[in-house]
Design a protein around this motif. Structure first.
Motif, short mmCIF file in Angstrom:
data_model
loop_
_atom_site.label_atom_id
_atom_site.label_comp_id
_atom_site.label_asym_id
_atom_site.label_seq_id
_atom_site.Cartn_x
_atom_site.Cartn_y
_atom_site.Cartn_z
N THR A 149 1.13 39.58 -13.40
CA THR A 149 0.85 39.05 -12.07
C THR A 149 2.13 38.68 -11.31
O THR A 149 2.15 38.68 -10.09
N GLN A 150 3.23 38.39 -12.07
CA GLN A 150 4.50 38.05 -11.42
C GLN A 150 5.39 39.27 -11.20
O GLN A 150 6.51 39.15 -10.70
N GLY A 151 4.89 40.45 -11.58
CA GLY A 151 5.66 41.66 -11.36
C GLY A 151 6.77 41.89 -12.37
O GLY A 151 7.68 42.70 -12.13
N ILE A 152 6.72 41.17 -13.49
CA ILE A 152 7.73 41.35 -14.55
C ILE A 152 7.29 42.48 -15.46
O ILE A 152 6.13 42.55 -15.87
N GLN A 153 8.20 43.36 -15.82
CA GLN A 153 7.87 44.48 -16.69
C GLN A 153 7.83 44.02 -18.14
O GLN A 153 8.85 43.63 -18.69
N PRO A 154 6.65 44.04 -18.81
CA PRO A 154 6.57 43.61 -20.21
C PRO A 154 7.29 44.59 -21.14
O PRO A 154 6.98 45.77 -21.14
N ASP A 155 8.27 44.08 -21.91
CA ASP A 155 9.08 44.97 -22.75
C ASP A 155 9.13 44.57 -24.22
O ASP A 155 9.74 45.29 -25.02
N TYR A 156 8.54 43.43 -24.60
CA TYR A 156 8.81 42.92 -25.94
C TYR A 156 7.53 42.65 -26.73
O TYR A 156 7.34 41.58 -27.28
N TYR A 157 6.65 43.62 -26.78
CA TYR A 157 5.40 43.47 -27.52
C TYR A 157 5.28 44.57 -28.56
O TYR A 157 5.45 45.75 -28.23
N ASP A 158 5.00 44.17 -29.81
CA ASP A 158 4.80 45.21 -30.83
C ASP A 158 3.35 45.69 -30.79
O ASP A 158 2.53 45.21 -30.02
N ARG A 159 3.04 46.64 -31.64
CA ARG A 159 1.73 47.27 -31.63
C ARG A 159 0.60 46.26 -31.89
O ARG A 159 -0.42 46.24 -31.19
N ASP A 160 0.79 45.42 -32.92
CA ASP A 160 -0.26 44.46 -33.25
C ASP A 160 -0.48 43.45 -32.13
O ASP A 160 -1.62 43.04 -31.87
N GLU A 161 0.59 43.06 -31.46
CA GLU A 161 0.45 42.11 -30.35
C GLU A 161 -0.34 42.74 -29.20
O GLU A 161 -1.20 42.09 -28.60
N LEU A 162 -0.07 44.00 -28.91
CA LEU A 162 -0.80 44.67 -27.84
C LEU A 162 -2.29 44.80 -28.19
O LEU A 162 -3.16 44.64 -27.33
N LEU A 163 -2.57 45.07 -29.46
CA LEU A 163 -3.97 45.12 -29.89
C LEU A 163 -4.64 43.77 -29.71
O LEU A 163 -5.77 43.67 -29.22
N ASP A 164 -3.95 42.70 -30.11
CA ASP A 164 -4.51 41.36 -29.97
C ASP A 164 -4.74 41.00 -28.50
O ASP A 164 -5.76 40.41 -28.13
N ILE A 165 -3.77 41.36 -27.65
CA ILE A 165 -3.90 41.07 -26.22
C ILE A 165 -5.10 41.81 -25.65
O ILE A 165 -5.90 41.24 -24.89
N TYR A 166 -5.23 43.07 -26.03
CA TYR A 166 -6.36 43.86 -25.51
C TYR A 166 -7.69 43.26 -25.95
O TYR A 166 -8.60 43.10 -25.13
N ASP A 167 -7.80 42.93 -27.23
CA ASP A 167 -9.07 42.40 -27.74
C ASP A 167 -9.41 41.06 -27.10
O ASP A 167 -10.58 40.78 -26.79
N TYR A 168 -8.39 40.23 -26.86
CA TYR A 168 -8.63 38.95 -26.21
C TYR A 168 -9.05 39.17 -24.76
O TYR A 168 -9.98 38.53 -24.26
N ALA A 169 -8.37 40.10 -24.08
CA ALA A 169 -8.71 40.40 -22.69
C ALA A 169 -10.13 40.95 -22.59
O ALA A 169 -10.86 40.67 -21.63
N GLN A 170 -10.53 41.73 -23.59
CA GLN A 170 -11.89 42.26 -23.60
C GLN A 170 -12.91 41.14 -23.71
O GLN A 170 -13.93 41.13 -23.01
N ASP A 171 -12.63 40.16 -24.58
CA ASP A 171 -13.53 39.01 -24.71
C ASP A 171 -13.61 38.21 -23.40
O ASP A 171 -14.64 37.62 -23.10
N GLU A 172 -12.49 38.21 -22.67
CA GLU A 172 -12.45 37.48 -21.39
C GLU A 172 -12.94 38.32 -20.22
O GLU A 172 -12.95 37.85 -19.07
#
Length: 504
Positions: free
Chosen positions: A13-36
């Motif tokens: 939302t702040q226009g910052i390019q996300p650069d420091y997420y590993d595969r498992d973190e992206l999976l967790d973020i996606y699953d949490y976003a899906q729940d939300e």
């Protein structure tokens, strides 16, 4: 996980390019976003992963498939048909949904699924349970519980998802849901969610004492956690033990969170059980003043308890503000109330509409409601008002009808609305009500007119209407005979010529 999700979302939302997420973190973020239900974050997870990792499809491919299938089932099918797609349980769950959702029968494909996959990851389990719940197939979940338990990588996760899904399905699955929840509390006795789930299931099984017991265990783990407080109070309302304490607890919970409808409904029921109906109705009105959208669901509770004149005026104002002059909406609500054996509530709704707007398409329902309530005088007065309106559709003076046959309408604007069409059934209700009210002359006159004109349009009716018409005609003949000889009317207080079984 929430912190991870919020950090990722803030960067987007702040226009910052996300650069420091590993595969498992992206999976967790996606699953949490899906729940939300956060579609934006779900989409950006795909974009970031495809930029950071050449093999993004290998760990996010199934989720991409589910994501696009929600938008368009054909897109999900296209992804399923790609060459090189890994053969995983999650892809096959997606295939089940694309092929069978919402009205298909996945039973045979589900058999093949369990024969094929001997190990099933937790995400696949969640998606499969969700699919069967959305398809309203708890029978298949119940039938394959053993298969799932043999194959699942996360047994506790399965038990929770399955117990929750079977709880939502209700009978005849509540005992199985309870067994799964009890097993969960044995395996993870310090997991508060397990105890809350068990309490909800026991409450739904109408075992309020066990529901209170499970809530007590949950409260012992975290006295500040809100759900156990609610469940314990609800259980106490049902058992009747310490109900005043439950009322106080629910009031405090409502003070903390005024929009908690579960706590509010529990408080209303507790007050009603204690005979404090005026307070219960006032709580309903306070709830509706905060959120009038729940009016249709709360109305039955209010109307079943009765209202003071003050409360009735407030409810009427809420109804007018919510539904305006949408007569079809009033009729829908009134019919729903009739199905719940709340005829007096249905009459209230229709009367309030008639008072302000003048009833049109709901006139026949009003007559039926009055008759079912045995409010014969009200039915007669309303029927005569309908006659008056039909004779004077433009409000141009008195009608040329015998004195006392029709009354004047007092409804605002009623004369500017269409004439009322009253069916043979409504005329039958009027004749019967006149008989039961002791107006034998009117009952005789109306029934004679109905019999005399009975077959004027008989040839235009289909076979089923003819059957119904002949039945009504026979009842009219009964009414006519009773009106001619009132001494033959049965003396039983609930006698009704329409429902009288002796004349069948």
């Amino acid at each position: 996980m929430r912190g991870l999700y919020e950090r990722f979302r803030n960067e987007i939302t702040q226009g910052i390019q996300p650069d420091y997420y590993d595969r498992d973190e992206l999976l967790d973020i996606y699953d949490y976003a899906q729940d939300e239900a956060d579609v934006m974050v779900q989409m950006y997870v795909f974009l970031v992963a495809s930029r950071l990792y050449p093999d993004a499809d290998s760990f996010l491919g199934e989720r991409i498939g589910f994501f696009v299938s929600y938008l368009d089932s054909r897109a999900g099918m296209d992804l399923l048909q790609r060459k090189g797609r890994p053969d995983t349980p999650l892809w096959d769950v997606l295939a089940l949904g694309v092929k069978h959702y919402p009205q298909g029968d996945p039973a045979s494909d589900l058999e093949a699924f369990f024969k094929k996959h001997k190990r099933i990851d937790s995400e696949s389990v969640i998606k499969l349970v969700d699919l069967l719940r959305e398809m309203e197939r708890p029978d298949l979940l119940h039938a394959h519980l053993t298969d799932l338990r043999k194959a699942v990588e996360d047994p506790q996760g399965l038990l929770f998802e399955a117990a929750e899904s079977l709880r939502n399905a209700g009978e005849p699955y509540l005992d199985t849901a309870r067994d799964l929840a009890e097993e969960l509390t044995e395996k993870e006795p310090f997991n508060i969610d397990n105890w809350v789930l068990l309490s909800k299931i026991q409450f739904q099984r109408q075992d309020a004492e066990e529901a209170v017991s499970a809530a007590d265990y949950a409260a012992a783990l975290d006295p500040s956690f809100r759900p156990p407080k609610i469940m314990k109070a609800l259980g106490m309302v049902v058992t009747g033990e310490n109900r005043p304490e439950a009322i106080e607890t629910l009031r405090n919970l409502m003070h903390e969170q005024p929009d908690d409808t579960v706590a509010m409904r529990g408080l209303i029921e507790a007050l009603r059980q204690e005979g404090r109906k005026d307070e219960a109705v006032d709580e309903c009105l306070r709830m509706l003043s905060a959120d009038a959208t729940s009016l249709p669901s709360i109305l039955p509770q209010i109307l079943s308890m009765g209202m003071t004149d003050r409360q009735a005026d407030i409810v009427a104002t809420l109804i007018y503000d919510s539904f305006g002059d949408d007569e079809a909406r009033y009729i829908e609500i009134a019919r729903g109330l009739m199905q719940q054996n709340l005829g007096s509530g249905a009459a209230f709704i229709l009367e309030r509409f008639d008072l302000r707007y003048g009833i049109c398409i709901g006139a026949e329902l009003m007559i039926e409601v009055y008759y079912r309530l045995r409010r014969h005088e009200d039915l007669i007065a309303f029927f005569k008002k309908c006659c008056d309106r039909n004779r004077n559709p433009d409000g141009s003076g008195q009608s040329a009808v015998p004195s006392g046959s029709c009354g004047e309408s007092e409804s605002a604007g009623i004369t500017s609305r269409m004439p009322l069409q009253l069916s043979s059934a409504s005329i039958l209700f009027f004749a019967s009500a006149s008989l039961l009210a002791g107006d034998y002359a009117t009952a005789a006159l109306v029934s004679e007119m109905a019999i005399a004109t009975a077959y004027s349009n008989f040839d235009e009716l289909d076979i089923y209407d003819r059957i119904s018409y002949k039945g009504m005609l026979n009842i009219m003949r009964d009414i006519n005979r009773y009106a001619a000889n009132p001494s033959t009317i049965p003396s039983t207080p609930d006698f009704d010529p329409i429902t009288d079984r002796e004349r069948i």
